[in-house]
Design a protein around this motif. Structure first.
Motif, PDB file in Angstrom:
ATOM      1  N   SER A  55      58.016  29.723  37.643  1.00 28.05           N
ATOM      2  CA  SER A  55      57.322  30.776  38.387  1.00 28.05           C
ATOM      3  C   SER A  55      57.904  32.133  38.018  1.00 28.05           C
ATOM      4  CB  SER A  55      57.403  30.513  39.895  1.00 28.05           C
ATOM      5  OG  SER A  55      58.754  30.389  40.310  1.00 28.05           O
ATOM      6  N   PHE A  56      58.885  32.610  38.790  1.00 26.59           N
ATOM      7  CA  PHE A  56      59.361  33.977  38.611  1.00 26.59           C
ATOM      8  C   PHE A  56      60.483  34.126  37.580  1.00 26.59           C
ATOM      9  CE2 PHE A  56      57.831  34.051  43.143  1.00 26.59           C
ATOM     10  CZ  PHE A  56      56.686  34.780  42.866  1.00 26.59           C
ATOM     11  N   LEU A  57      61.095  33.025  37.165  1.00 30.66           N
ATOM     12  CA  LEU A  57      62.183  33.084  36.189  1.00 30.66           C
ATOM     13  C   LEU A  57      61.930  32.142  35.015  1.00 30.66           C
ATOM     14  CD1 LEU A  57      65.333  33.126  38.544  1.00 30.66           C
ATOM     15  CD2 LEU A  57      64.020  35.079  37.672  1.00 30.66           C
ATOM     16  N   PRO A  58      60.799  32.241  34.348  1.00 31.11           N
ATOM     17  CA  PRO A  58      60.527  31.326  33.232  1.00 31.11           C
ATOM     18  C   PRO A  58      61.457  31.592  32.046  1.00 31.11           C
ATOM     19  CG  PRO A  58      58.868  33.052  33.305  1.00 31.11           C
ATOM     20  CD  PRO A  58      59.702  33.210  34.541  1.00 31.11           C
ATOM     21  N   VAL A  59      61.827  30.515  31.370  1.00 33.33           N
ATOM     22  CA  VAL A  59      62.685  30.611  30.190  1.00 33.33           C
ATOM     23  C   VAL A  59      61.798  30.782  28.960  1.00 33.33           C
ATOM     24  CG1 VAL A  59      64.371  29.397  28.745  1.00 33.33           C
ATOM     25  CG2 VAL A  59      64.482  29.211  31.255  1.00 33.33           C
ATOM     26  N   ALA A 116      62.885  38.772  46.420  1.00 35.70           N
ATOM     27  CA  ALA A 116      64.260  38.489  46.024  1.00 35.70           C
ATOM     28  C   ALA A 116      64.391  37.005  45.706  1.00 35.70           C
ATOM     29  CB  ALA A 116      65.234  38.871  47.136  1.00 35.70           C
ATOM     30  N   VAL A 117      65.047  36.696  44.603  1.00 33.52           N
ATOM     31  CA  VAL A 117      65.282  35.310  44.206  1.00 33.52           C
ATOM     32  C   VAL A 117      66.785  35.071  44.202  1.00 33.52           C
ATOM     33  CG1 VAL A 117      65.125  33.660  42.308  1.00 33.52           C
ATOM     34  CG2 VAL A 117      63.156  35.079  42.888  1.00 33.52           C
ATOM     35  N   LEU A 118      67.219  34.052  44.939  1.00 30.65           N
ATOM     36  CA  LEU A 118      68.634  33.739  45.087  1.00 30.65           C
ATOM     37  C   LEU A 118      68.903  32.345  44.530  1.00 30.65           C
ATOM     38  CD1 LEU A 118      71.401  34.536  46.220  1.00 30.65           C
ATOM     39  CD2 LEU A 118      70.687  33.579  48.423  1.00 30.65           C
ATOM     40  N   TYR A 393      60.156  32.992  53.679  1.00 34.18           N
ATOM     41  CA  TYR A 393      61.063  32.139  52.910  1.00 34.18           C
ATOM     42  C   TYR A 393      60.288  30.951  52.356  1.00 34.18           C
ATOM     43  CZ  TYR A 393      64.566  28.321  52.492  1.00 34.18           C
ATOM     44  OH  TYR A 393      65.323  27.243  52.072  1.00 34.18           O
ATOM     45  N   VAL A 394      60.348  30.780  51.028  1.00 32.16           N
ATOM     46  CA  VAL A 394      59.719  29.619  50.406  1.00 32.16           C
ATOM     47  C   VAL A 394      60.767  28.513  50.339  1.00 32.16           C
ATOM     48  CG1 VAL A 394      58.533  28.712  48.384  1.00 32.16           C
ATOM     49  CG2 VAL A 394      58.189  31.090  49.055  1.00 32.16           C
ATOM     50  N   ALA A 395      60.612  27.510  51.177  1.00 34.91           N
ATOM     51  CA  ALA A 395      61.550  26.391  51.229  1.00 34.91           C
ATOM     52  C   ALA A 395      61.016  25.245  50.375  1.00 34.91           C
ATOM     53  CB  ALA A 395      61.730  25.928  52.672  1.00 34.91           C
ATOM     54  N   THR A 396      61.883  24.645  49.575  1.00 33.94           N
ATOM     55  CA  THR A 396      61.475  23.491  48.785  1.00 33.94           C
ATOM     56  C   THR A 396      62.648  22.537  48.658  1.00 33.94           C
ATOM     57  OG1 THR A 396      60.242  22.836  46.801  1.00 33.94           O
ATOM     58  CG2 THR A 396      62.051  24.411  46.498  1.00 33.94           C
ATOM     59  N   GLU A 397      62.365  21.308  48.238  1.00 32.06           N
ATOM     60  CA  GLU A 397      63.409  20.295  48.243  1.00 32.06           C
ATOM     61  C   GLU A 397      64.447  20.496  47.152  1.00 32.06           C
ATOM     62  OE1 GLU A 397      59.759  17.539  48.810  1.00 32.06           O
ATOM     63  OE2 GLU A 397      60.005  19.713  48.725  1.00 32.06           O
ATOM     64  N   PHE A 398      63.990  20.795  45.938  1.00 30.41           N
ATOM     65  CA  PHE A 398      64.891  20.847  44.785  1.00 30.41           C
ATOM     66  C   PHE A 398      64.136  21.433  43.605  1.00 30.41           C
ATOM     67  CE2 PHE A 398      63.616  16.406  45.889  1.00 30.41           C
ATOM     68  CZ  PHE A 398      62.474  16.355  45.121  1.00 30.41           C
ATOM     69  N   ASN A 414      68.202  25.127  41.416  1.00 33.44           N
ATOM     70  CA  ASN A 414      66.934  25.825  41.645  1.00 33.44           C
ATOM     71  C   ASN A 414      67.234  27.228  42.162  1.00 33.44           C
ATOM     72  OD1 ASN A 414      64.126  25.867  41.511  1.00 33.44           O
ATOM     73  ND2 ASN A 414      63.831  25.015  43.531  1.00 33.44           N
ATOM     74  N   ALA A 415      66.363  27.789  42.955  1.00 31.78           N
ATOM     75  CA  ALA A 415      66.585  29.099  43.573  1.00 31.78           C
ATOM     76  C   ALA A 415      65.698  29.229  44.798  1.00 31.78           C
ATOM     77  CB  ALA A 415      66.287  30.234  42.590  1.00 31.78           C
ATOM     78  N   ALA A 416      66.169  30.018  45.766  1.00 31.92           N
ATOM     79  CA  ALA A 416      65.382  30.319  46.966  1.00 31.92           C
ATOM     80  C   ALA A 416      64.578  31.590  46.727  1.00 31.92           C
ATOM     81  CB  ALA A 416      66.301  30.501  48.166  1.00 31.92           C
ATOM     82  N   VAL A 417      63.334  31.573  47.182  1.00 37.46           N
ATOM     83  CA  VAL A 417      62.464  32.742  47.099  1.00 37.46           C
ATOM     84  C   VAL A 417      62.334  33.354  48.489  1.00 37.46           C
ATOM     85  CG1 VAL A 417      60.123  33.564  46.624  1.00 37.46           C
ATOM     86  CG2 VAL A 417      61.176  31.862  45.118  1.00 37.46           C
ATOM     87  N   MET A 418      62.680  34.623  48.594  1.00 40.06           N
ATOM     88  CA  MET A 418      62.522  35.364  49.839  1.00 40.06           C
ATOM     89  C   MET A 418      61.652  36.585  49.567  1.00 40.06           C
ATOM     90  SD  MET A 418      66.449  35.278  51.271  1.00 40.06           S
ATOM     91  CE  MET A 418      67.139  35.658  49.661  1.00 40.06           C
ATOM     92  N   VAL A 419      60.741  36.860  50.467  1.00 39.62           N
ATOM     93  CA  VAL A 419      59.922  38.063  50.376  1.00 39.62           C
ATOM     94  C   VAL A 419      60.078  38.783  51.708  1.00 39.62           C
ATOM     95  CG1 VAL A 419      57.702  39.000  49.636  1.00 39.62           C
ATOM     96  CG2 VAL A 419      58.276  36.627  49.095  1.00 39.62           C
ATOM     97  N   SER A 420      60.678  39.970  51.675  1.00 44.58           N
ATOM     98  CA  SER A 420      60.972  40.638  52.935  1.00 44.58           C
ATOM     99  C   SER A 420      61.492  42.047  52.691  1.00 44.58           C
ATOM    100  CB  SER A 420      62.034  39.857  53.719  1.00 44.58           C
ATOM    101  OG  SER A 420      62.441  40.556  54.869  1.00 44.58           O
ATOM    102  N   PRO A 421      61.113  42.994  53.547  1.00 47.05           N
ATOM    103  CA  PRO A 421      61.738  44.320  53.502  1.00 47.05           C
ATOM    104  C   PRO A 421      63.138  44.312  54.100  1.00 47.05           C
ATOM    105  CG  PRO A 421      60.160  44.222  55.281  1.00 47.05           C
ATOM    106  CD  PRO A 421      60.045  42.922  54.558  1.00 47.05           C
TER     107      PRO A 421
END
Length: 485
Positions: A55-59, A116-118, A393-398, A414-421
């Motif tokens: 998605s947001f960090l393709p290699v 933000a991607v963590l 917050y986009v929550a996913t298993e792995f 993996n990484a957590a996706v957050m969208v927030s001011p």
């Protein structure tokens, strides 16, 4: 439904059935001021394992990473000044085309400044366990889920502070026995039908006289006290919660939530719709934003999430993909809108499945965020826009393994996706090793990337708690990610 809505009932059970826009709930002034400070949490469950490198960090493919999953440069799109890239639409088919026409790049264009991607590494590749840990940070903060923590902090004066429309591990309760009962999740199986359960009589076509029904309820309570086991079972927690909630039903009915929340046509129900015309403009807008609400459960959940937050009924709402096959008409043809295992269909066709499910999820998120950006909190301009106090917050298993060989297995990284001011957006808090495809984390206090560092589910959980202003002990300093108030 569970729960003791104590503090709301103290202010509302006297009653007033009066409700008016812009705020749905008729609260005492002191309660309304407290609610104005509330943060809003929207959890989006990406069932099956949504991979950040799809998605947001393709290699990008190169001679150095020939053995891992990657994308050719012409498959990638970017926005000038953005920390993110997007994968173009993958034309994937299972007899019929899979996925809608939404483009990932559009999400970055519209909401990249709050994105933000963590990166982190989880602790389980079991669907149920990993989903649960994505919600409770693997037990940090006394085992409370993120939604319970937000509801405990901001939901005492909400009728239904914590609504969960997802399933499986995303719908499991936390383990903190000291959690206020009102903060427990109300599990909703069907977003469309849920409002019909918010009044005992209005949906009954040929109901008996109201006074007679009330008298019958009084007699029922008296008879229950005479039951042989009433005293021996009165201290059982489930029974106490049930009886308390039943006592609080009049306050829910007084708020006339059926009229405010129902996306369905209520004309056939007697005495329903006194305030419908007043609220109709907002309902029309929501239906236009989510036009497939009657046939697509995810769109119905998105619409319901907005209404629950807009009217101050809830401060935490969870929506998410299901894992059923769904078809819909698109133009003159037919598409498969939802895969049978959600993101986990990636075992069979990794890039196509990830691409179609990411676009499905982001399409609903985009529209929900746009509504939140345009609407005042509780309908009061002085409160600011709803989005100014929201965290999605986009929550996913792995994640998925990075090897090209065989199917796409589960992977802890993996990484957590957050969208927030509430967080410093347009940032990747870490990065991706372009040779291996694996993510690495950052120093949470500065936000600076640290190759080789692996953050945990607990770290991600604490970041979001701090962003939401929820006190929690033992967490790291995440000031490098949290946007100052």
């Amino acid at each position: 439904m569970q729960g003791n809505r104590r503090q709301f009932i103290q202010g509302a059970a006297t009653g007033a059935a009066a409700l008016s826009c812009p705020s749905l709930l008729a609260r005492p002034r002191t309660q309304k001021r407290a609610a104005d400070n509330a943060k809003l949490l929207i959890v989006v469950a990406a069932s099956g394992g949504a991979s950040i490198v799809d998605s947001f960090l393709p290699v990008i493919a190169s001679s150095d990473n020939a053995g891992i999953r990657s994308y050719k440069p012409e498959q990638i799109e970017s926005v000038e000044g953005s920390a993110f890239r997007a994968v173009k639409k993958v034309n994937y088919s299972l007899g019929v085309p899979v996925g809608n026409d939404y483009e990932m790049l559009d999400f970055i264009k519209r909401h990249g400044s709050d994105l933000a991607v963590l990166p982190f590494t989880g602790s389980s590749v079991n669907h149920l366990i990993a989903a649960q840990r994505s919600m409770n940070g693997n037990g940090v903060n006394r085992g409370r889920t993120l939604m319970e923590a937000a509801a405990a902090q901001y939901g005492a004066d909400r009728l239904l502070p914590n609504i969960n429309m997802s399933f499986s591990g995303y719908a499991l309760d936390g383990t903190d026995a000291a959690l206020p009962t009102y903060a427990k999740a109300e599990q909703i199986a069907d977003a469309l039908l849920f409002p019909l359960a918010l009044h005992r009589e209005q949906v009954i076509a040929d109901r008996t006289n109201h006074e007679l029904l009330e008298a019958a309820r009084v007699v029922r309570g008296e008879l229950e006290q005479l039951q042989p086991h009433a005293k021996t079972m009165q201290n059982l927690s489930p029974l106490r919660e049930f009886l308390t909630f039943r006592q609080n039903i009049p306050a829910i009915e007084a708020a006339q939530l059926l009229e405010a929340l129902s996306l369905l046509d209520l004309a056939r129900f007697n005495d329903v719709g006194k305030l419908r015309a007043e609220q109709n403009a907002l309902l029309i807008k929501v239906r236009e934003v989510f036009p497939k609400f009657l046939t697509d459960p995810l769109e119905a959940q998105g619409a319901m999430a907005f209404l629950l937050l807009r009217y101050g009924v809830s401060c935490s709402v969870t929506i998410g993909l299901d894992t059923l096959v769904r078809f819909e008409e698109l133009g003159s043809g037919r598409i498969m809108s939802n895969l049978p295992l959600g993101f986990d269909w990636s075992h069979n066709s990794h890039q196509g499945a990830q691409n179609s499910m990411w676009r499905r999820l982001l399409s609903v998120m985009d529209r929900l965020i746009t509504l939140l950006k345009n609407e005042d909190h509780l309908g009061v301009p002085e409160n600011g826009k709803m989005w100014s106090r929201s965290l999605m917050y986009v929550a996913t298993e792995f994640g998925r393994d990075r090897s090209r060989s065989g199917g796409s297995g589960h992977d802890l990284n993996n990484a957590a996706v957050m969208v927030s001011p509430l967080v410093k957006g347009n940032r990747v808090y870490g990065g991706v090793d372009q040779k291996t495809g694996y993510t690495f984390g950052c120093d949470l206090a500065t936000g600076e990337p640290e190759p080789g560092r692996q953050l945990s589910e607990g770290d991600v959980h604490h970041v979001m708690l701090q962003a939401l202003g929820v006190p929690a002990t033992g967490g790291p300093n995440a000031s490098g990610i949290i946007r100052p108030a």
